[in-house]
Design a protein around this motif. Sequence first.
Motif, short mmCIF file in Angstrom:
data_model
loop_
_atom_site.label_atom_id
_atom_site.label_comp_id
_atom_site.label_asym_id
_atom_site.label_seq_id
_atom_site.Cartn_x
_atom_site.Cartn_y
_atom_site.Cartn_z
N TRP A 1 -0.74 9.11 -5.90
CA TRP A 1 -0.60 8.24 -5.02
C TRP A 1 -0.48 6.91 -5.82
CZ3 TRP A 1 -4.21 3.96 -5.28
CH2 TRP A 1 -4.11 2.99 -4.44
N TRP A 2 -1.07 6.65 -7.05
CA TRP A 2 -1.04 5.58 -7.96
C TRP A 2 0.47 5.46 -8.40
CZ3 TRP A 2 -3.06 1.13 -8.43
CH2 TRP A 2 -2.89 0.12 -9.51
N ARG A 3 0.88 6.47 -8.76
CA ARG A 3 2.37 6.44 -9.31
C ARG A 3 3.49 5.89 -8.34
NH1 ARG A 3 6.03 10.38 -8.99
NH2 ARG A 3 4.51 12.08 -8.58
N LEU B 1 -6.12 1.70 1.81
CA LEU B 1 -6.22 2.56 0.83
C LEU B 1 -6.14 4.01 1.40
CD1 LEU B 1 -8.51 1.05 -1.82
CD2 LEU B 1 -5.88 0.72 -1.52
N ILE C 1 0.01 -4.25 -2.88
CA ILE C 1 -1.47 -4.07 -2.78
C ILE C 1 -2.07 -5.46 -3.73
CG2 ILE C 1 -3.41 -2.93 -3.90
CD1 ILE C 1 -1.86 -0.34 -3.62
N SER C 2 -1.47 -5.80 -4.57
CA SER C 2 -1.87 -6.97 -5.43
C SER C 2 -2.07 -8.36 -4.50
CB SER C 2 -1.16 -7.27 -6.71
OG SER C 2 -1.12 -6.32 -7.55
N VAL D 1 2.68 4.37 -4.91
CA VAL D 1 2.59 3.30 -4.20
C VAL D 1 2.92 1.90 -4.83
CG1 VAL D 1 0.20 2.64 -4.98
CG2 VAL D 1 0.73 2.44 -2.67
N ASP D 2 3.17 0.92 -3.69
CA ASP D 2 3.75 -0.47 -4.20
C ASP D 2 2.82 -1.27 -4.58
OD1 ASP D 2 5.24 -2.53 -4.61
OD2 ASP D 2 5.85 -2.84 -2.49
N LYS D 3 2.23 -1.18 -6.01
CA LYS D 3 1.25 -1.99 -6.55
C LYS D 3 1.39 -3.38 -6.21
CE LYS D 3 1.22 1.76 -10.18
NZ LYS D 3 2.44 2.32 -9.37
N CYS D 4 2.72 -4.00 -6.27
CA CYS D 4 2.82 -5.42 -6.31
C CYS D 4 2.38 -5.94 -4.39
CB CYS D 4 4.31 -5.69 -6.46
SG CYS D 4 4.81 -7.53 -5.92
N ARG E 1 6.05 4.32 -0.08
CA ARG E 1 5.86 5.12 -1.36
C ARG E 1 7.16 5.88 -1.79
NH1 ARG E 1 0.56 8.83 -0.52
NH2 ARG E 1 1.62 9.76 -2.20
#
Length: 389
Positions: free
Chosen positions: A21-23, A78, A30-31, A25-28, A372
Amino acid sequence: MTDMIYGSVPARTAEPILPRWWRTVDKCTISCVLILFALGILLGFAASPPLAERNGFGHFHYVERQAVFGAVALCAMLVVSMLSPTAVRRLAALGFVGAFVALALLPVLGTDFGKGAVRWYSLGFAALQPSEFLKPVFVVVAAWFIAASQEINGPPGRTWSFALTVAIVAMLALQPDFGQAALVLFGWGVVYFVAGAPLAILFAVAGAVVMAGSVAYSSSEHFARRIDGFLSPELDPTTQLGYATNAIREGGFFGVGVGEGQVKWWLPDAHTDFIVAVAAEEYGLVLVLALIALYAGIVVRSLLRLTRERDPFVRLAGAGLAAMFGVQAMINMGVAVRLLPAKGMTLPFVSYGGSSLIATGIAMGMLLAFTRTRPQGEIGDILRGRRRW
């Protein structure tokens, strides 16, 4: 014997859920969501104490409740973002049935809390607004129907989605809640447009909306009062729009200072519908531009990631959710600066409200699940006749 000759190949262990999931997902995004929620808590400290004092609660009563609702919303976001598109579609279908039934039963079991519109269920410890939960799941269900209609021998999904849209818009208009009705209609229009709808149909729907608005203006005092107030060349300074407009003007570029704003003492909805007026007065145009940039960043980045998606359902549902999220923020801020008539709509992740926060968290979780990265050929490769593995 085979192993002795050729050697054994160890079984490939599947990647655990959280690392995968962490690899992908769109971290930007989420931030940006986390920053919006933090700004909502910050503005809650400024906007909610006057209302809490008037209602006999502790100074930070509403901030504490918003933190609790926000924690639930972020957890829901999440968890939903870890689901596959198929699981999201099934969850949306079940959620749509429950929210649709809850919306239909509002005239019988709902309450208006003295605001003149029956939109909520009173749960004692909180209030539940079904329309907030209906919006995201309806977009996903409509995208499912329309995507299915594009398949060979597929069902008449376009017709089904339009029928559901008309039914939902009619129920929302009867509350009355014209803002949510317009947002639902807009979400369906985006999905229908992205699916390749003829412009003639969209123009026909726009014409029908104008006609319906004319009928609502002549038959609904609530609707007419808001339109007249918006079109009036003179703004009554003692109305919510008057206070909000004056606060934004007083804030200027850098604001009057933290805790120095006055609009929160006069606006009953300073912590919900007009939270941006508090932000503009105390922190100035700088914070308002930061809010706009965060919302725009979420929408644009999500749409860009969806352009690489091959699954028609994922593209349609993701585009509808992203557009609805952005337009709701635009409507809230547009009302505060008097670009739009008053709608009674919250600012996503920033305004106070349990139903709004949790429903927006679920919607954003669905959008994160759809955006994702997945092992698939990109749409550009398909158009060029290539295939990637």
